[in-house]
Design an enzyme around this catalytic site. Structure first.
Site, PDB file in Angstrom:
ATOM      1  CB  SER A   1      -0.980   0.157   1.238  1.00  0.00           C
ATOM      2  OG  SER A   1      -0.154   0.054   2.358  1.00  0.00           O
ATOM      3  CG  HIS A   2       2.581   2.943   2.821  1.00  0.00           C
ATOM      4  ND1 HIS A   2       1.535   2.151   3.369  1.00  0.00           N
ATOM      5  CD2 HIS A   2       2.546   4.148   3.537  1.00  0.00           C
ATOM      6  CE1 HIS A   2       0.857   2.866   4.210  1.00  0.00           C
ATOM      7  NE2 HIS A   2       1.297   4.073   4.310  1.00  0.00           N
TER       8      HIS A   2
ATOM      9  CG  LEU B   1       6.026   6.686  11.774  1.00  0.00           C
ATOM     10  CD1 LEU B   1       6.488   8.043  11.544  1.00  0.00           C
ATOM     11  CD2 LEU B   1       4.918   6.828  12.825  1.00  0.00           C
TER      12      LEU B   1
ATOM     13  CG  ASP C   1       4.720   1.474  11.578  1.00  0.00           C
ATOM     14  OD1 ASP C   1       3.992   2.384  11.697  1.00  0.00           O
ATOM     15  OD2 ASP C   1       5.239   1.334  10.532  1.00  0.00           O
TER      16      ASP C   1
ATOM     17  CD  GLU D   1      -6.393  -3.538   3.090  1.00  0.00           C
ATOM     18  OE1 GLU D   1      -7.075  -4.530   2.352  1.00  0.00           O
ATOM     19  OE2 GLU D   1      -4.931  -3.307   2.941  1.00  0.00           O
TER      20      GLU D   1
ATOM     21  CE  LYS E   1      -8.300   0.579  27.664  1.00  0.00           C
ATOM     22  NZ  LYS E   1      -7.753  -0.505  28.304  1.00  0.00           N
TER      23      LYS E   1
ATOM     24  NE  ARG F   1       3.846 -11.832  13.420  1.00  0.00           N
ATOM     25  CZ  ARG F   1       2.972 -12.181  12.858  1.00  0.00           C
ATOM     26  NH1 ARG F   1       2.683 -13.513  13.159  1.00  0.00           N
ATOM     27  NH2 ARG F   1       1.901 -11.413  12.654  1.00  0.00           N
ATOM     28  CG  LEU F   2      10.443 -10.288  19.029  1.00  0.00           C
ATOM     29  CD1 LEU F   2      11.968 -10.161  18.936  1.00  0.00           C
ATOM     30  CD2 LEU F   2       9.924  -9.773  20.588  1.00  0.00           C
ATOM     31  N   PRO F   3       7.211  -7.817  17.299  1.00  0.00           N
ATOM     32  CG  PRO F   3       6.143  -6.166  18.769  1.00  0.00           C
ATOM     33  CD  PRO F   3       7.082  -7.503  18.791  1.00  0.00           C
TER      34      PRO F   3
ATOM     35  NE  ARG G   1       2.101 -10.897   9.370  1.00  0.00           N
ATOM     36  CZ  ARG G   1       0.982 -11.068   9.632  1.00  0.00           C
ATOM     37  NH1 ARG G   1       0.309  -9.944   9.351  1.00  0.00           N
ATOM     38  NH2 ARG G   1       0.389 -11.812  10.644  1.00  0.00           N
TER      39      ARG G   1
END
Length: 334
Positions: free
Chosen positions: A47-48, A124, A179, A189, A231, A303-305, A308
């Site tokens: 998308s970017h 970002l 992110d 999206e 939130k 998994r860690l951020p 992927r």
């Protein structure tokens, strides 16, 4: 009519840069955006990536982005860097301020860079990751044109307003990258679904009357829903304070859309905070992050951020980027 093809990341960058220069960007402006496009495609964030190049070109031609802008960098305080993007691309303004930003954090231990009269800055998380690759903790904010109403309201007040955090691994890479936007889903999206004539998922958006909708066009005329209810809206407000009010950029209320030719330059902002761990907890920082990360990854199915994106990166660097014929035609015609 072109056919589907596979491009290397070098070819992706060249294609984007050439299209932007044709549309009126200077080589400097185009180079920064083309590198951002390459990184987005490398990480599978379509998308970017190249999908956005025809939009960038349209905005150059209609004056929403000034392709000949020269960013102005100042350092009003030892730990404060200010960049006026002059309604050019955010990417070029960020690159212009980076040497001063890096010098400030090395000298002071913590520094901030504000970018005003700016524009969409791409992914970002890549800016935060750039800091992490230099051994720094990066915390980044960028605001966007208003598209999200407060809880209980129907009139958009803030944008999807993402923040990103990247943490160094001590070896020149990022150990984790968070992110995320304040909205339940990125607006890009919904734009993509609208273009394809596809429905959106429940919980993504409201129509102009404040009613839940699964119609992408109705969603674009209405309001994005925040992630996590109040939130998420609160997170978006935090980003607005940093990226708009502190940077001197336009509030989302006053910014023109990032899509379409109407409205002139959006004039949004970015705000980046960089921290040198050595100035605070020293070697203890990396020990703590290693233990924290291990507590996550030691559990099966976790998994860690950012993991992927890292996996996509390895695959796409090897296999290349698939570009469909319709997109290639749009880029060539831009």
């Amino acid at each position: 009519m072109m056919t589907d093809m596979t491009l290397s990341l070098d070819q992706v960058e060249v294609l984007a840069r050439q299209a932007l220069v044709r549309a009126g960007a200077t080589v400097e402006q185009a180079a920064s955006v083309a590198r951002s496009t390459r990184l987005a495609e490398r990480d599978g964030i379509r998308s970017h990536g190249l999908m956005y190049v025809p939009i960038y070109a349209e905005h150059l031609r209609c004056g929403k982005v000034l392709g000949t802008a020269s960013p102005v960098v100042s350092r009003p305080r030892p730990a404060a860097v200010q960049v006026d993007a002059a309604h050019g691309f955010a990417h070029a303004a960020i690159d212009a301020g980076w040497p001063e930003f890096d010098a400030a954090v090395r000298e002071q231990g913590i520094a901030a860079m504000a970018v005003s009269r700016s524009y969409n800055c791409g992914v970002l998380g890549h800016h935060a990751e750039r800091l992490a690759e230099a051994g720094l903790v990066g915390l980044c904010f960028t605001n966007a044109p208003a598209s999200m109403a407060p809880i209980g309201g129907t009139k958009p007040v803030i944008g999807t307003n993402p923040f990103a955090l990247a943490v160094p691994d001590g070896a020149g890479r990022a150990r984790l990258v968070i992110d995320q936007s304040a909205s339940a889903i990125a607006k890009s999206e919904i734009i993509l679904r609208a273009r394809k004539g596809e429905a959106i998922e429940p919980g993504w958006a409201l129509d102009a009357d404040g009613q839940p909708t699964e119609d992408a066009e109705a969603a674009l005329a209405g309001s994005m829903l925040p992630a996590g209810g109040q939130k998420g809206f609160g997170m978006g407000l935090m980003v607005e304070v940093f990226a708009a009010a502190l940077s001197g950029g336009n509030l989302g209320l006053d910014a023109s859309p990032f899509s379409g030719p109407k409205g002139g330059p959006p004039g949004t902002g970015q705000f980046f905070i960089s921290v040198d761990p050595a100035a605070f907890s020293g070697d203890g920082f990396h020990a703590a992050i290693t233990r924290l990360a291990g507590a996550i990854t030691d559990q099966p199915g976790t998994r860690l951020p950012g993991a992927r994106r890292t996996a996509n990166r390895k695959r796409i660097e090897s296999e290349g980027v698939q570009v469909d014929a319709a997109l290639m035609d749009r880029i060539k015609a831009a």
